[in-house]
Scaffold this motif. Structure first.
Motif, PDB file in Angstrom:
ATOM      1  N   ASP A  66       0.848  -1.196   0.000  1.00 50.10           N
ATOM      2  CA  ASP A  66       0.000   0.000   0.000  1.00 50.10           C
ATOM      3  C   ASP A  66       0.878   1.238   0.000  1.00 50.10           C
ATOM      4  O   ASP A  66       1.735   1.399   0.861  1.00 50.10           O
ATOM      5  CB  ASP A  66      -0.915   0.020   1.227  1.00 50.10           C
ATOM      6  N   GLY A 124       0.432   3.541   3.118  1.00 51.79           N
ATOM      7  CA  GLY A 124       0.633   2.897   4.406  1.00 51.79           C
ATOM      8  C   GLY A 124      -0.376   1.780   4.598  1.00 51.79           C
ATOM      9  O   GLY A 124      -1.429   1.762   3.972  1.00 51.79           O
ATOM     10  N   THR A 125      -0.049   0.842   5.441  1.00 50.89           N
ATOM     11  CA  THR A 125      -0.893  -0.321   5.683  1.00 50.89           C
ATOM     12  C   THR A 125      -1.531  -0.194   7.056  1.00 50.89           C
ATOM     13  O   THR A 125      -0.844   0.066   8.044  1.00 50.89           O
ATOM     14  CB  THR A 125      -0.043  -1.606   5.618  1.00 50.89           C
ATOM     15  N   SER A 126      -2.838  -0.384   7.118  1.00 53.92           N
ATOM     16  CA  SER A 126      -3.544  -0.242   8.394  1.00 53.92           C
ATOM     17  C   SER A 126      -3.206  -1.403   9.322  1.00 53.92           C
ATOM     18  O   SER A 126      -2.792  -2.480   8.884  1.00 53.92           O
ATOM     19  CB  SER A 126      -5.051  -0.191   8.162  1.00 53.92           C
ATOM     20  N   SER A 127      -3.397  -1.174  10.593  1.00 56.58           N
ATOM     21  CA  SER A 127      -3.104  -2.223  11.566  1.00 56.58           C
ATOM     22  C   SER A 127      -4.066  -3.396  11.422  1.00 56.58           C
ATOM     23  O   SER A 127      -3.690  -4.539  11.684  1.00 56.58           O
ATOM     24  CB  SER A 127      -3.149  -1.660  12.989  1.00 56.58           C
ATOM     25  N   ARG A 142       4.473   6.115  11.224  1.00 60.14           N
ATOM     26  CA  ARG A 142       3.027   6.092  11.403  1.00 60.14           C
ATOM     27  C   ARG A 142       2.407   7.280  10.688  1.00 60.14           C
ATOM     28  O   ARG A 142       2.790   8.429  10.903  1.00 60.14           O
ATOM     29  CB  ARG A 142       2.662   6.144  12.874  1.00 60.14           C
ATOM     30  N   ASN A 165      -3.558   6.245  10.902  1.00 57.33           N
ATOM     31  CA  ASN A 165      -3.696   4.936  11.537  1.00 57.33           C
ATOM     32  C   ASN A 165      -3.064   3.849  10.675  1.00 57.33           C
ATOM     33  O   ASN A 165      -3.462   2.696  10.729  1.00 57.33           O
ATOM     34  CB  ASN A 165      -5.169   4.629  11.806  1.00 57.33           C
ATOM     35  N   SER A 166      -2.079   4.223   9.856  1.00 57.01           N
ATOM     36  CA  SER A 166      -1.393   3.297   8.974  1.00 57.01           C
ATOM     37  C   SER A 166       0.102   3.344   9.236  1.00 57.01           C
ATOM     38  O   SER A 166       0.614   4.295   9.819  1.00 57.01           O
ATOM     39  CB  SER A 166      -1.664   3.653   7.511  1.00 57.01           C
ATOM     40  N   TYR A 167       0.799   2.312   8.775  1.00 56.96           N
ATOM     41  CA  TYR A 167       2.228   2.202   9.017  1.00 56.96           C
ATOM     42  C   TYR A 167       2.961   1.933   7.712  1.00 56.96           C
ATOM     43  O   TYR A 167       2.481   1.199   6.855  1.00 56.96           O
ATOM     44  CB  TYR A 167       2.521   1.062  10.002  1.00 56.96           C
ATOM     45  N   LYS A 168       4.137   2.566   7.577  1.00 60.41           N
ATOM     46  CA  LYS A 168       5.034   2.345   6.454  1.00 60.41           C
ATOM     47  C   LYS A 168       6.413   2.021   7.013  1.00 60.41           C
ATOM     48  O   LYS A 168       6.732   2.381   8.143  1.00 60.41           O
ATOM     49  CB  LYS A 168       5.160   3.612   5.589  1.00 60.41           C
TER      50      LYS A 168
END
Length: 72
Positions: free
Chosen positions: A12, A15-18, A53, A56-59
């Motif tokens: 993504d 970022g990819t959500s938890s 962060r 609410n997503s992470y890279k």
């Protein structure tokens, strides 16, 4: 390591959500998933600079992405 693998696999751009990370890890690994351990790992890696962060997503950070591409 499973978080980095999941982020690379889901690809993504924003970022990819938890939630997506949780679903990927539980579907592709035969483990007893503990959400409190998962949240702690996300927090620890974000503070260490391995993850970025965004809302609410992470890279992956650029340095971690280079290392992860070598591993996988």
């Amino acid at each position: 390591d499973m978080i980095c693998e999941a982020i690379l696999a889901l690809k993504d751009r924003g970022g990819t959500s938890s939630i997506a990370l949780t679903n990927y890890i539980t579907n592709n690994n035969d483990i007893d998933f503990k959400s409190h351990v998962f949240r702690g790992a996300l927090k620890k890696h974000t503070e260490a600079g391995r993850l970025i962060r965004i809302k609410n997503s992470y890279k992956l950070s650029p340095e971690e992405k280079k290392l992860a591409l070598k591993r996988y």
